[in-house]
Design a protein around this motif. Structure first.
Motif, PDB file in Angstrom:
ATOM      1  N   GLY A  95      18.791  -8.102 -17.447  1.00 36.16           N
ATOM      2  CA  GLY A  95      18.333  -7.282 -18.554  1.00 36.16           C
ATOM      3  C   GLY A  95      17.996  -8.078 -19.799  1.00 36.16           C
ATOM      4  O   GLY A  95      17.298  -7.593 -20.692  1.00 36.16           O
ATOM      5  N   THR A  96      18.452  -9.342 -19.843  1.00 36.27           N
ATOM      6  CA  THR A  96      18.109 -10.212 -20.972  1.00 36.27           C
ATOM      7  C   THR A  96      17.721 -11.621 -20.528  1.00 36.27           C
ATOM      8  O   THR A  96      17.443 -12.469 -21.367  1.00 36.27           O
ATOM      9  CB  THR A  96      19.288 -10.342 -21.971  1.00 36.27           C
ATOM     10  N   SER A  97      17.696 -11.876 -19.226  1.00 35.43           N
ATOM     11  CA  SER A  97      17.530 -13.261 -18.763  1.00 35.43           C
ATOM     12  C   SER A  97      16.208 -13.536 -18.044  1.00 35.43           C
ATOM     13  O   SER A  97      16.050 -14.590 -17.427  1.00 35.43           O
ATOM     14  CB  SER A  97      18.691 -13.631 -17.828  1.00 35.43           C
ATOM     15  N   ALA A  98      15.237 -12.621 -18.120  1.00 34.16           N
ATOM     16  CA  ALA A  98      13.947 -12.863 -17.475  1.00 34.16           C
ATOM     17  C   ALA A  98      13.297 -14.105 -18.060  1.00 34.16           C
ATOM     18  O   ALA A  98      13.230 -14.269 -19.281  1.00 34.16           O
ATOM     19  CB  ALA A  98      13.025 -11.656 -17.659  1.00 34.16           C
ATOM     20  N   SER A  99      12.812 -14.991 -17.208  1.00 32.11           N
ATOM     21  CA  SER A  99      12.166 -16.210 -17.675  1.00 32.11           C
ATOM     22  C   SER A  99      10.675 -16.193 -17.329  1.00 32.11           C
ATOM     23  O   SER A  99       9.843 -15.861 -18.149  1.00 32.11           O
ATOM     24  CB  SER A  99      12.836 -17.440 -17.071  1.00 32.11           C
ATOM     25  N   GLN A 100      10.347 -16.511 -16.078  1.00 28.80           N
ATOM     26  CA  GLN A 100       8.930 -16.498 -15.680  1.00 28.80           C
ATOM     27  C   GLN A 100       8.806 -16.414 -14.177  1.00 28.80           C
ATOM     28  O   GLN A 100       9.713 -16.813 -13.440  1.00 28.80           O
ATOM     29  CB  GLN A 100       8.213 -17.723 -16.218  1.00 28.80           C
ATOM     30  N   VAL A 101       7.665 -15.916 -13.732  1.00 31.84           N
ATOM     31  CA  VAL A 101       7.308 -15.882 -12.319  1.00 31.84           C
ATOM     32  C   VAL A 101       5.866 -16.357 -12.207  1.00 31.84           C
ATOM     33  O   VAL A 101       5.009 -15.964 -13.004  1.00 31.84           O
ATOM     34  CB  VAL A 101       7.430 -14.460 -11.740  1.00 31.84           C
ATOM     35  N   THR A 102       5.598 -17.228 -11.251  1.00 36.38           N
ATOM     36  CA  THR A 102       4.240 -17.725 -11.042  1.00 36.38           C
ATOM     37  C   THR A 102       3.589 -16.942  -9.907  1.00 36.38           C
ATOM     38  O   THR A 102       4.136 -16.862  -8.806  1.00 36.38           O
ATOM     39  CB  THR A 102       4.248 -19.223 -10.706  1.00 36.38           C
ATOM     40  N   LEU A 103       2.419 -16.377 -10.205  1.00 35.02           N
ATOM     41  CA  LEU A 103       1.688 -15.538  -9.258  1.00 35.02           C
ATOM     42  C   LEU A 103       0.233 -15.985  -9.218  1.00 35.02           C
ATOM     43  O   LEU A 103      -0.237 -16.710 -10.110  1.00 35.02           O
ATOM     44  CB  LEU A 103       1.771 -14.063  -9.679  1.00 35.02           C
ATOM     45  N   GLU A 104      -0.487 -15.534  -8.207  1.00 31.09           N
ATOM     46  CA  GLU A 104      -1.896 -15.857  -8.086  1.00 31.09           C
ATOM     47  C   GLU A 104      -2.742 -14.600  -8.271  1.00 31.09           C
ATOM     48  O   GLU A 104      -2.472 -13.573  -7.653  1.00 31.09           O
ATOM     49  CB  GLU A 104      -2.199 -16.469  -6.719  1.00 31.09           C
ATOM     50  N   ALA A 105      -3.724 -14.697  -9.155  1.00 29.20           N
ATOM     51  CA  ALA A 105      -4.728 -13.635  -9.287  1.00 29.20           C
ATOM     52  C   ALA A 105      -5.865 -14.035  -8.372  1.00 29.20           C
ATOM     53  O   ALA A 105      -6.800 -14.751  -8.765  1.00 29.20           O
ATOM     54  CB  ALA A 105      -5.192 -13.509 -10.731  1.00 29.20           C
ATOM     55  N   THR A 106      -5.763 -13.619  -7.129  1.00 28.60           N
ATOM     56  CA  THR A 106      -6.660 -14.137  -6.090  1.00 28.60           C
ATOM     57  C   THR A 106      -8.114 -13.722  -6.293  1.00 28.60           C
ATOM     58  O   THR A 106      -9.019 -14.445  -5.856  1.00 28.60           O
ATOM     59  CB  THR A 106      -6.180 -13.661  -4.708  1.00 28.60           C
ATOM     60  N   ASP A 107      -8.348 -12.597  -6.944  1.00 28.16           N
ATOM     61  CA  ASP A 107      -9.740 -12.157  -7.107  1.00 28.16           C
ATOM     62  C   ASP A 107     -10.529 -13.054  -8.051  1.00 28.16           C
ATOM     63  O   ASP A 107     -11.763 -13.085  -8.008  1.00 28.16           O
ATOM     64  CB  ASP A 107      -9.793 -10.702  -7.601  1.00 28.16           C
ATOM     65  N   VAL A 108      -9.799 -13.806  -8.925  1.00 21.40           N
ATOM     66  CA  VAL A 108     -10.493 -14.711  -9.844  1.00 21.40           C
ATOM     67  C   VAL A 108     -10.022 -16.155  -9.690  1.00 21.40           C
ATOM     68  O   VAL A 108     -10.447 -17.035 -10.442  1.00 21.40           O
ATOM     69  CB  VAL A 108     -10.300 -14.252 -11.315  1.00 21.40           C
ATOM     70  N   GLY A 109      -9.134 -16.400  -8.738  1.00 23.97           N
ATOM     71  CA  GLY A 109      -8.687 -17.755  -8.467  1.00 23.97           C
ATOM     72  C   GLY A 109      -7.921 -18.403  -9.599  1.00 23.97           C
ATOM     73  O   GLY A 109      -8.115 -19.595  -9.891  1.00 23.97           O
ATOM     74  N   LYS A 110      -7.035 -17.633 -10.237  1.00 25.68           N
ATOM     75  CA  LYS A 110      -6.264 -18.160 -11.352  1.00 25.68           C
ATOM     76  C   LYS A 110      -4.763 -18.099 -11.044  1.00 25.68           C
ATOM     77  O   LYS A 110      -4.293 -17.178 -10.377  1.00 25.68           O
ATOM     78  CB  LYS A 110      -6.552 -17.381 -12.638  1.00 25.68           C
ATOM     79  N   THR A 111      -4.036 -19.077 -11.561  1.00 20.47           N
ATOM     80  CA  THR A 111      -2.583 -19.082 -11.463  1.00 20.47           C
ATOM     81  C   THR A 111      -2.022 -18.435 -12.726  1.00 20.47           C
ATOM     82  O   THR A 111      -2.344 -18.859 -13.843  1.00 20.47           O
ATOM     83  CB  THR A 111      -2.043 -20.515 -11.339  1.00 20.47           C
ATOM     84  N   ILE A 112      -1.196 -17.407 -12.545  1.00 21.52           N
ATOM     85  CA  ILE A 112      -0.654 -16.647 -13.669  1.00 21.52           C
ATOM     86  C   ILE A 112       0.847 -16.893 -13.777  1.00 21.52           C
ATOM     87  O   ILE A 112       1.587 -16.636 -12.824  1.00 21.52           O
ATOM     88  CB  ILE A 112      -0.912 -15.131 -13.509  1.00 21.52           C
ATOM     89  N   HIS A 113       1.264 -17.379 -14.922  1.00 11.73           N
ATOM     90  CA  HIS A 113       2.693 -17.529 -15.205  1.00 11.73           C
ATOM     91  C   HIS A 113       3.095 -16.340 -16.071  1.00 11.73           C
ATOM     92  O   HIS A 113       2.773 -16.299 -17.268  1.00 11.73           O
ATOM     93  CB  HIS A 113       2.970 -18.841 -15.935  1.00 11.73           C
TER      94      HIS A 113
END
Length: 301
Positions: A95-113
């Motif tokens: 509830g207070t410790s979210a940091s980051q997740v790395t995902l791919e936006a495959t439709d535009v070929g971008k890495t999203i943090h």
């Protein structure tokens, strides 16, 4: 190339709702740490849904300019950004410790943090303290002073109060203020009775909100007894029940918020050089609260 997207709520009704977002984006843009810096909103343009598709950068850091983890950070923003592989469990947060997740936006070929909200980052503690310094115009404020950190609070989202309580405890542990307490608008202890909770004659009140709006500029000042009608303004400090109330307004308007945005991106792997140090230096000499006392006092004349 790397880009920063600052994701904020915005408002159709309050023209000042997006002001802090644009101000912090400009501060970060001037550091040159990112090839692109974009603002995106839920209730204003440019909208969450389009922003990633307008970027040239292959690597994108998305930082929610929100106080708490919850509906917007866990559902609305990921859905509108079309982060198909997103799941709140990926944050593994209490509830207070979210940091980051790395995902791919495959439709535009971008890495999203996709980062946790600014409101739960440890650096937010320093922003709250600096907000107290700004409104009192005292860089050493603390001795003989009480600090009230105000949150919205709601029974519908248990995380709503967690960020407020988290930073309140961190400030209390520093021992800087004689008293440090969390108060809320919609749950106990309520900000309406703030003077009942402090023995200190001087009380600095800092709302943990992103922008000044209905709650911070109308509800809270009237509820605390700073003024009978918010349209008439109020003094800073204001005399209430034998106490001096130093009301700071929304913490999100403090210039140091730009540092928290950068800290979130750095935690997710952004290459920032000396940008954080430069922002801290700049914002320590330029208060986000400049003119607050004069403005509110004059409004009440």
């Amino acid at each position: 190339m790397q880009a920063l997207v600052i994701a904020a709520h915005g408002s159709h009704l309050n023209p000042d709702a997006s002001t802090p977002t644009y101000a912090h984006a400009d501060t970060i843009r001037e550091t040159g740490a990112f090839d692109e810096v974009r603002e995106a909103f839920w209730k204003e343009e440019p909208h969450f849904r389009e922003v990633i598709r307008t970027l040239e950068s292959d690597e994108v850091f998305v930082v929610p300019l929100f106080i708490s983890e919850g509906y917007f950070t866990e559902q609305v923003i990921p859905r509108e950004l079309r982060l198909d592989d997103w799941d709140p469990d990926k944050w593994e947060s209490d509830g207070t410790s979210a940091s980051q997740v790395t995902l791919e936006a495959t439709d535009v070929g971008k890495t999203i943090h996709y980062c946790g909200p600014v409101g739960t980052h440890d650096a937010m503690t320093d922003v709250i303290v600096q907000r107290a310094e700004s409104v009192t115009e005292d860089p050493d404020v603390g001795e003989g002073v009480g600090l009230a950190v105000v949150g919205h609070g709601t029974e519908r989202n248990e995380n709503s109060a967690k960020a407020i309580e988290y930073h309140t405890e961190r400030i209390r542990e520093r021992g800087r203020f004689d008293e440090t307490k969390a108060v809320f608008m919609d749950e106990e202890p309520e900000v309406d009775d703030v003077t009942d909770f402090f023995e200190s004659e001087d009380i600095v009140v800092v709302p943990l909100f992103i922008a000044d709006g209905y709650h911070t500029q109308e509800d809270i000042p009237e509820d605390m007894g700073l003024t009978e009608d918010y349209r008439l303004g109020w003094d800073v400090p204001a005399e209430v029940d034998g106490h001096r109330i130093w009301y700071a307004g929304a913490v999100g308007t403090e210039g140091l918020m730009a540092d928290v945005l950068l800290e979130r991106a750095a935690d997710a792997g952004a290459k920032l050089g000396d940008a954080i140090d430069r922002v801290r230096h700049r914002t320590s000499t330029a208060s986000g609260a400049d003119g607050d006392a004069e403005r509110h006092s004059q409004a009440g004349d």
